[in-house]
Design an enzyme around this catalytic site. Structure first.
Site, PDB file in Angstrom:
ATOM      1  N   ASN A   1      34.357  81.250  63.771  1.00  0.00           N
ATOM      2  CA  ASN A   1      33.828  80.957  62.439  1.00  0.00           C
ATOM      3  C   ASN A   1      34.452  81.891  61.405  1.00  0.00           C
ATOM      4  O   ASN A   1      34.737  83.065  61.686  1.00  0.00           O
ATOM      5  CB  ASN A   1      32.300  80.983  62.407  1.00  0.00           C
TER       6      ASN A   1
ATOM      7  N   GLU B   1      33.658  82.868  57.580  1.00  0.00           N
ATOM      8  CA  GLU B   1      32.712  82.731  56.463  1.00  0.00           C
ATOM      9  C   GLU B   1      33.379  83.067  55.135  1.00  0.00           C
ATOM     10  O   GLU B   1      34.522  83.537  55.081  1.00  0.00           O
ATOM     11  CB  GLU B   1      31.486  83.614  56.735  1.00  0.00           C
TER      12      GLU B   1
ATOM     13  N   CYS C   1      33.032  76.559  60.746  1.00  0.00           N
ATOM     14  CA  CYS C   1      32.528  76.844  62.089  1.00  0.00           C
ATOM     15  C   CYS C   1      33.675  77.048  63.082  1.00  0.00           C
ATOM     16  O   CYS C   1      34.800  76.569  62.874  1.00  0.00           O
ATOM     17  CB  CYS C   1      31.667  75.685  62.582  1.00  0.00           C
TER      18      CYS C   1
ATOM     19  N   GLU D   1      34.035  75.644  65.954  1.00  0.00           N
ATOM     20  CA  GLU D   1      34.488  74.366  66.510  1.00  0.00           C
ATOM     21  C   GLU D   1      35.502  73.710  65.578  1.00  0.00           C
ATOM     22  O   GLU D   1      36.502  73.136  66.024  1.00  0.00           O
ATOM     23  CB  GLU D   1      33.298  73.420  66.715  1.00  0.00           C
TER      24      GLU D   1
ATOM     25  N   CYS E   1      26.569  72.697  65.247  1.00  0.00           N
ATOM     26  CA  CYS E   1      25.804  72.123  64.132  1.00  0.00           C
ATOM     27  C   CYS E   1      26.072  70.610  64.053  1.00  0.00           C
ATOM     28  O   CYS E   1      26.987  70.089  64.705  1.00  0.00           O
ATOM     29  CB  CYS E   1      26.185  72.810  62.817  1.00  0.00           C
TER      30      CYS E   1
ATOM     31  N   CYS F   1      29.622  69.603  63.110  1.00  0.00           N
ATOM     32  CA  CYS F   1      30.612  69.823  64.170  1.00  0.00           C
ATOM     33  C   CYS F   1      30.463  68.810  65.299  1.00  0.00           C
ATOM     34  O   CYS F   1      31.445  68.450  65.948  1.00  0.00           O
ATOM     35  CB  CYS F   1      30.512  71.247  64.709  1.00  0.00           C
TER      36      CYS F   1
HETATM   37  N1  THU Z   1      28.425  78.538  63.574  1.00  0.00           N
HETATM   38  C1  THU Z   1      29.515  78.145  64.276  1.00  0.00           C
HETATM   39  O1  THU Z   1      30.635  78.588  64.003  1.00  0.00           O
HETATM   40  N2  THU Z   1      29.347  77.255  65.279  1.00  0.00           N
HETATM   41  C2  THU Z   1      28.134  76.819  65.732  1.00  0.00           C
HETATM   42  O2  THU Z   1      28.099  76.073  66.698  1.00  0.00           O
HETATM   43  C3  THU Z   1      26.911  77.247  65.055  1.00  0.00           C
HETATM   44  C4  THU Z   1      27.079  78.021  63.805  1.00  0.00           C
HETATM   45  C5  THU Z   1      28.599  79.570  62.529  1.00  0.00           C
HETATM   46  C6  THU Z   1      28.536  79.120  61.102  1.00  0.00           C
HETATM   47  C7  THU Z   1      28.170  80.397  60.401  1.00  0.00           C
HETATM   48  O3  THU Z   1      29.345  81.160  60.154  1.00  0.00           O
HETATM   49  C8  THU Z   1      27.332  81.153  61.418  1.00  0.00           C
HETATM   50  O4  THU Z   1      27.591  80.552  62.664  1.00  0.00           O
HETATM   51  C9  THU Z   1      25.837  81.115  61.131  1.00  0.00           C
HETATM   52  O5  THU Z   1      25.402  79.809  60.934  1.00  0.00           O
END
Ligand code: THU
Length: 130
Positions: free
Chosen positions: A39, A41, A50, A52, A83, A86
């Site tokens: 991920n 941000e 994310c 994925e 999520c 994804c």
């Molecule tokens: N996140 C992912 O990268 N993948 C997931 O399957 C769940 C959530 C990340 C998004 C964000 O940067 C952090 O987790 C908190 O939501």
């Protein structure tokens, strides 16, 4: 390297200064190659991506459009689930029986298929009348 090792390793590179929740993802493409993502941000929160999505982007950038297996890992009490967005992104490139293993850094794992993660997925066939 196994999918789980690849996901665990790339998770270290996650850029998550806002949530402090690092996620690593690895997928095996039809060629057998492994693609990884973490991920990333952003201070403008909705612009974050994310793990994925990163792995999918790496696969497509390499010229592949079919994924056969997925592994996602985070330091969560229960195995981290992709999520909703994804799940739809994974369904674009994976068959309904593709297995998605969700894991914790502590060692718990749960495996579900894409069909189980996204029942009733929106698909091309829904646009057949257009
Ligand atoms: N996140 C992912 O990268 N993948 C997931 O399957 C769940 C959530 C990340 C998004 C964000 O940067 C952090 O987790 C908190 O939501």
């Amino acid at each position: 390297m196994s999918l789980s090792e690849a996901a665990r390793t790339v998770r270290d590179n996650a850029y998550a200064p806002y949530s402090n929740f690092k996620v690593g993802a690895a997928l095996r493409a039809a060629s057998g190659g492994i693609f990884i993502g973490c991920n990333v941000e952003n201070v403008a929160y909705p612009e974050g991506t994310c793990a994925e999505a990163g792995a999918i982007a790496a696969m497509v950038a390499a010229g592949e459009t079919e994924l056969l297996e997925v592994y996602v890992i985070a330091d969560s009490p229960d195995p981290v689930t992709p999520c909703g967005g994804c799940r739809q992104k994974l369904a674009e490139f994976g068959a309904r029986d593709v297995k998605v293993t969700m894991a914790t850094t502590a060692g718990s794992e749960t495996t579900l298929t894409l069909a189980e993660l996204l029942p009733g997925a929106f698909s091309q066939s829904h646009m057949d009348n257009t």
